[in-house]
Design an enzyme around this catalytic site. Structure first.
Site, mmCIF file in Angstrom:
data_model
loop_
_atom_site.group_PDB
_atom_site.id
_atom_site.type_symbol
_atom_site.label_atom_id
_atom_site.label_comp_id
_atom_site.label_asym_id
_atom_site.label_seq_id
_atom_site.Cartn_x
_atom_site.Cartn_y
_atom_site.Cartn_z
ATOM 1 N N ASN A 1 0.830 -1.202 0.000
ATOM 2 C CA ASN A 1 0.000 0.000 0.000
ATOM 3 C C ASN A 1 0.865 1.252 0.000
ATOM 4 O O ASN A 1 0.997 1.931 -1.014
ATOM 5 C CB ASN A 1 -0.927 -0.033 1.222
ATOM 6 C CG ASN A 1 -2.025 0.981 1.125
ATOM 7 O OD1 ASN A 1 -1.918 1.947 0.386
ATOM 8 N ND2 ASN A 1 -3.084 0.793 1.877
ATOM 9 N N ASP A 2 1.502 1.520 1.127
ATOM 10 C CA ASP A 2 2.241 2.787 1.247
ATOM 11 C C ASP A 2 3.400 2.883 0.257
ATOM 12 O O ASP A 2 3.746 3.972 -0.186
ATOM 13 C CB ASP A 2 2.767 2.955 2.670
ATOM 14 C CG ASP A 2 1.624 3.158 3.640
ATOM 15 O OD1 ASP A 2 0.556 3.600 3.183
ATOM 16 O OD2 ASP A 2 1.791 2.858 4.827
ATOM 17 N N ILE A 3 3.980 1.738 -0.090
ATOM 18 C CA ILE A 3 5.163 1.788 -0.952
ATOM 19 C C ILE A 3 4.805 2.085 -2.394
ATOM 20 O O ILE A 3 5.672 2.237 -3.233
ATOM 21 C CB ILE A 3 5.971 0.477 -0.870
ATOM 22 C CG1 ILE A 3 5.095 -0.712 -1.251
ATOM 23 C CG2 ILE A 3 6.554 0.293 0.494
ATOM 24 C CD1 ILE A 3 5.887 -1.984 -1.442
ATOM 25 N N SER B 1 0.113 3.097 7.643
ATOM 26 C CA SER B 1 0.220 4.480 8.089
ATOM 27 C C SER B 1 -1.149 5.157 8.142
ATOM 28 O O SER B 1 -1.260 6.291 8.577
ATOM 29 C CB SER B 1 1.139 5.249 7.145
ATOM 30 O OG SER B 1 0.677 5.102 5.832
#
Lengths: 505, 522
Positions: free
Chosen positions: A433-435, A474
């Site tokens: 997701n965040d990456i 996050s």
């Protein structure tokens, strides 16, 4: 006793350890490198048993064999997806061992002191009574040396020390025990979080970092107390405090920061060994500890850099403060079924797969590997893009893919593949997701602004395999999911990917 | 509320702001739709289609304007239409706010709101309503088609029994939306396509479309990207270099498509008279900037001319209108998306939210005030941030930057070494010799560790952790040295330490071996 042989063996072992770490620069040389490590360790242990190892060597051998048996069983049984937990658990053992060895060192000092006092001699040396005559001092010296020889190896070493050296020894073993205790409890908590036994969310006791700071300050007071008195109480109190610091520090760090935490604990276990090496005056311990310590430190640095966060901010837990409201995301997440994804894959020439922690959780690496084999057999270019912090352990994804027999030469790092993503037909994002969050580049207010990310949105089509519509670790909304060229492929990653297999033709 | 679409009054304009498809979508937002009789005729939509889609067909423009709360159009309103704009109504159209102050003033006095479609900010979220891009896309496509129909040869190269034909060579100047569309069309017709743009970061996009990017030998970084992904004015030196390059290319080019526009300025002259002369007879120039004076000075607006040298220059400004069906459906969709943004509740009521970047940017008249020009949008992210990849960094620059880097590194290292040496000396001055000798070993080991670990492959980080784990069990030496030399408690603690280290040594090495064995080459 002459330890020339032991020292020589130690030098060889140290060289072997360095070669062993250096060999990990490539997959092939790494296979040789492990053997260097094993031989080095065997050599060091044997040399110690033959040389300065003070008796009870049969018991020692039995214990090593027993521990070894347990280790072998664990190593054989462990699932590759459980590797983060295992590494954390092993760190805790090193930490605890360091605490024990440090405490023993303390008991030995006390024993030597008592023996000297009983023999009417002054300890430590150099603090001789000035009222005595020179002959008396000389007599004392001879007597002390003889008494010193009557002890075992380690105690004998202590008996030789002067007052300043004893003070340094106190500080060294105090440090060793402190780092060891932090490593121990920290690793236990990290293990719990990684194994899912403890909630992986960041939790702090009321007082937060002030508690840690307070405990650290009290430890410092204990150090002064300990150096002045040499009694056991401050050492014990400090051990408890350090244990608390380790526990509380790691409890305050959330799931996705685990790669940093694990490599940090790795580093600590090394520094603990080095500190103990100082107190025992053993150069091999110092060298090895320093090697491991710097290795962990570099890993932590690499991980932090990959998240664009400072080490301090990771350790202090939670994401940094944002400077304003996040850019709002408009549009909707468009879902797609396996049929649609399969059609796109059949049409595509170049495919890039971006795995994340979700793939590990769903144990989907086998299915992914099958899919890749099938696609490659059809002459399509299939590659993997690995973000440095994907997963819960540095290099986690590489190990999982390797286990699933994905050839390592199609598994690329972020920097190697980012430029190619624009030319890619289909990108499949599996459980990350965040990456892959474009907000890191587009939205200066985003908490992850500036973090290097895989620019998957530049590809012609992006499929995101995800369990549901939730946000990542996050808690940041991911605009990627709302892009026009993105389709959401909901469902368990393993089931989703397996469903694709029969449809590829 | 009711959305009405009048017939376009501008001569030759064939587009319409609502299609039967978009009307269905608008009704889903809660609006009633109305259209002037015959409005969609030229675009291929007959009144019956509209009626079938639930649109009310109104006979006259006056009646339609009176009945509608929202009027959607394509071309800027003329004087009559402005008079029909009443208080409380909303007009959505291309408005040309920069060149149409009188109209803006008239609209302000009327009390109506005007949303100018060309003012939609270029941010990712607003792409679905970016009518300029939709129209530019069509213009780019159509430009190639017009060029092809005026070019007496094939675009693609062929070798036939009747002889060999080389492919046409097409140069596209300006790689914006229109330019890229032209490149795509041209390459798919088989022509050899070259493209130039002052913004070097589009080189990648150009190349991805199958064209060759023309780089300049220019010392300064070639970078003309302004705000919002548009080009800005370039320096005279840069312009010279650019023209020289074009002059060099001109004789070999069959078709030139110029699309270079700078917001709110006359089109820059890029294709000079001598370049036109240098081109072969039969060549075609399509000047998409004709509206703003043309990138070629010979261009006559709205006309096709043939020069003495036999070069055809096309200066049409109505390319989208020439593809009215396609243009209308794209434009109608843009309008529909704009309406969706204006109707957050989907209840057929306009909410004119001046806090919204997109709506604020596009609104030129609202609540009796002229709100043009808008403040710059907070995010400008359509054409990525300009990457500092100057295509041709000169050798001197490279050297300078290398030197600067080298100096910086030297300074860093010197500082670190100096600092380290001072610390070592300070420790050596106070600590006893036995400690210092160990400390030196420690410092050296750290140094070796740092140098060795940097070389470890990223993919092997997990094995690295497992092996360092096994190695850090070297702490077993401490326990081995102590186990025999003390009381019961010492033995117990040492025994435990040995046992745990044993687990670690065997477990760590074995796991590492297991992992490494899995890494296989394909």
């Amino acid at each position: 006793m002459e330890y020339g042989f032991t020292t020589a063996a130690y030098v060889v072992a140290a060289v072997l350890f360095i070669l062993s770490l250096g060999g990990l620069s490539g997959q092939e040389s790494a296979k040789r490198a492990v053997w260097y490590g094993i031989i080095g360790m065997a050599l060091a242990t044997l040399a110690t048993l033959i040389g300065p190892g003070s008796g009870l060597w049969l018991l020692s051998l039995l214990l090593i064999a027993g521990g070894g048996a347990v280790g072998v069983v664990i190593a054989k049984r462990v699932q590759m997806t459980d590797m983060p937990q295992l590494v954390a658990a092993m760190h805790s053992l090193v930490g605890l061992a360091a605490v024990f060895v440090g405490m023993i060192a303390h008991f030995e000092i006390v024993r030597v002191m008592t023996a000297f006092t009983e023999a009417g001699l002054v300890y430590p040396r150099g603090s001789a009574d000035w009222s005595l005559t020179a002959t008396q001092i000389a007599d004392q010296f001879v007597a002390a040396t003889e008494l010193g020889r009557s002890f075992g190896t380690f105690a004998g070493l202590i008996a030789e020390k002067t007052a300043v050296e004893v003070n340094i020894l106190h500080i060294e073993l105090f440090l060793g025990v402190f780092i060891g205790a932090v490593t121990f409890t920290g690793s236990v908590v990290a293990y719990g979080k990684l194994a899912g036994r403890v909630s992986s969310a960041a939790e702090k006791l009321p007082g937060g970092h002030m508690l840690n700071a307070g405990a650290a300050a009290m430890s410092l007071i204990c150090l002064i107390w300990y150096v002045n008195s040499g009694s056991f109480a401050p050492l014990l109190i400090m051990t408890l405090l350090a244990g608390f610091i380790g526990y509380h520090l790691i409890m305050g760090i959330g799931g996705a920061d685990m790669p940093v935490v694990v490599s940090m604990l790795n580093s600590y276990s090394g520094w603990a060994a080095a500190a103990i090496g100082f107190s025992l005056g053993n150069d091999l311990l110092i060298v090895t500890g320093a090697l491991v310590g710097s290795s962990g430190a570099i890993l932590s640095y690499i991980m932090c850099k990959a998240m664009n966060r400072s080490f301090i901010s990771v350790i202090l837990g939670g994401f940094g403060t944002t400077t304003g409201p996040a850019m709002e995301v408009e549009g909707e997440q468009v879902a797609i079924d396996a049929e649609g994804v399969a059609t796109a894959l059949n049409d595509a020439d170049s495919i890039v797969i971006v795995p994340g922690y979700g793939m590990a959780v769903a144990q989907a690496q086998g299915a992914v590997s099958d899919l890749v084999t099938k696609l490659r057999a059809k002459g399509k270019s299939v590659r993997f893009a690995i973000h440095p912090v994907a997963g819960r352990l540095p290099g986690h994804m590489n190990v999982l893919l390797a286990e699933a027999k994905v050839p390592y030469d199609i598994v690329l790092e972020m920097d190697e593949i980012n430029e190619d993503l624009a030319k890619t037909d289909v990108v499949i994002v599996i459980g990350s997701n965040d990456i892959v969050n474009p907000a890191a580049q587009d939205d200066p207010n985003s908490p992850i602004a500036g973090m290097p990310v895989l620019e998957v949105w530049k590809a012609k089509q992006v499929f995101v395999s995800k369990r549901g519509q939730g946000t990542g670790y996050s808690g940041i909304e991911n605009p990627l999911f709302y892009k026009d060229n993105t389709r959401m492929f909901y469902g368990d990653a393993k089931a989703s990917i397996s469903a694709l297999l029969p449809k590829i033709d | 509320m009711k959305i009405g679409v009048p017939k376009e009054t501008h001569e030759g304009e064939a587009r319409v702001a609502m299609t039967p498809d978009s009307a269905v979508q608008l009704q889903k937002l809660g609006y009633d739709c109305a259209i002037e009789a015959g409005a969609g005729h030229k675009a291929g939509f007959v009144d019956a289609d509209y009626t079938a889609a639930g649109v009310e067909v109104i006979k006259t423009a006056a009646a339609l304007w009176a009945a509608s709360d929202i009027v959607a159009k394509v071309r800027p309103p003329n004087a009559t239409e402005l008079k029909r704009l009443k208080d409380g109504k909303t007009l959505i159209t291309f408005f040309d706010p920069a060149g149409n102050e009188t109209a803006m003033e008239a609209a302000r006095k009327s009390g109506a709101s005007v949303i100018a479609m060309e003012m939609v900010p270029r941010i990712s979220r607003a792409q679905k309503m970016d009518a300029l891009s939709s129209m530019a896309n069509i213009a780019g496509y159509r430009a190639v088609i017009e060029a092809s129909s005026n070019f007496g040869r094939f675009f693609t190269g062929q070798i036939t029994a009747a002889g060999k034909m080389p492919p046409a060579r097409v140069l596209v100047i300006g790689a914006g939306v229109a330019g890229l569309a032209a490149i795509g069309t041209s390459t798919s017709l088989g022509a050899v396509t070259l493209a130039f743009d002052v913004r070097p970061e589009v080189a990648e996009q150009v190349e991805s479309m199958g064209a060759e990017f023309v780089y300049l030998d220019f010392e300064e970084a070639q970078d003309g990207a302004g705000a919002g992904g548009y080009a800005s004015v370039s320096s005279p030196e840069f312009r010279e270099a650019q023209l020289a390059k074009f002059r060099e290319l001109a004789p070999g080019i069959d078709i030139v498509i110029t699309t270079a526009l700078i917001p709110n300025r006359d089109a820059p002259e890029l294709w000079t008279e001598d370049m036109v002369k240098a081109m072969k007879p039969g060549s075609v120039i399509v000047d998409l900037a004709a509206e703003k004076g043309g990138n070629c000075k010979l261009t006559v607006k709205d006309e096709k001319i043939v020069t003495e040298g036999g070069v055809t220059i096309i200066g049409y400004t109505d390319f989208p209108s020439r593809m009215a069906a396609q243009a209308s459906s794209l434009y109608a969709t843009n309008i529909r998306h704009m309406m969706a943004d204006l109707t957050p509740e989907k209840d057929g009521q306009i909410v004119h939210d001046m806090e919204d970047d997109v709506i604020r940017g596009a609104t030129v008249v609202h609540a009796g005030e002229i709100t043009y020009p808008p403040p710059p949008p907070k995010v400008q992210a359509i054409a990525a941030k300009p990457k500092q990849t100057a295509p041709v960094p000169t050798a001197a620059e490279k050297k300078a930057s290398e030197l600067a880097n080298f100096k910086k590194q030297t300074k860093m290292q010197a500082a670190l070494l100096g600092g380290g040496a001072v610390i070592m000396l300070a420790i050596g001055a106070v600590a006893p010799e036995s400690f210092v000798s160990h400390f030196i070993v420690f410092a050296l080991a750290c140094f070796v560790g740092f140098s060795v670990i940097w070389g470890v492959a990223h993919s092997l980080h997990t094995p690295l952790m497992a092996i360092t784990n096994a190695i850090s069990s070297i702490i077993i030496l401490g326990a081995l040295m102590q186990i025999g030399s003390g009381s019961g408690l010492v033995i117990v603690l040492a025994a435990l330490a040995i046992f745990m280290a044993g687990v670690n040594i065997f477990g760590g090495f074995l796991v590492t071996r297991r992992m490494l064995a899995m890494f296989q080459k394909s």
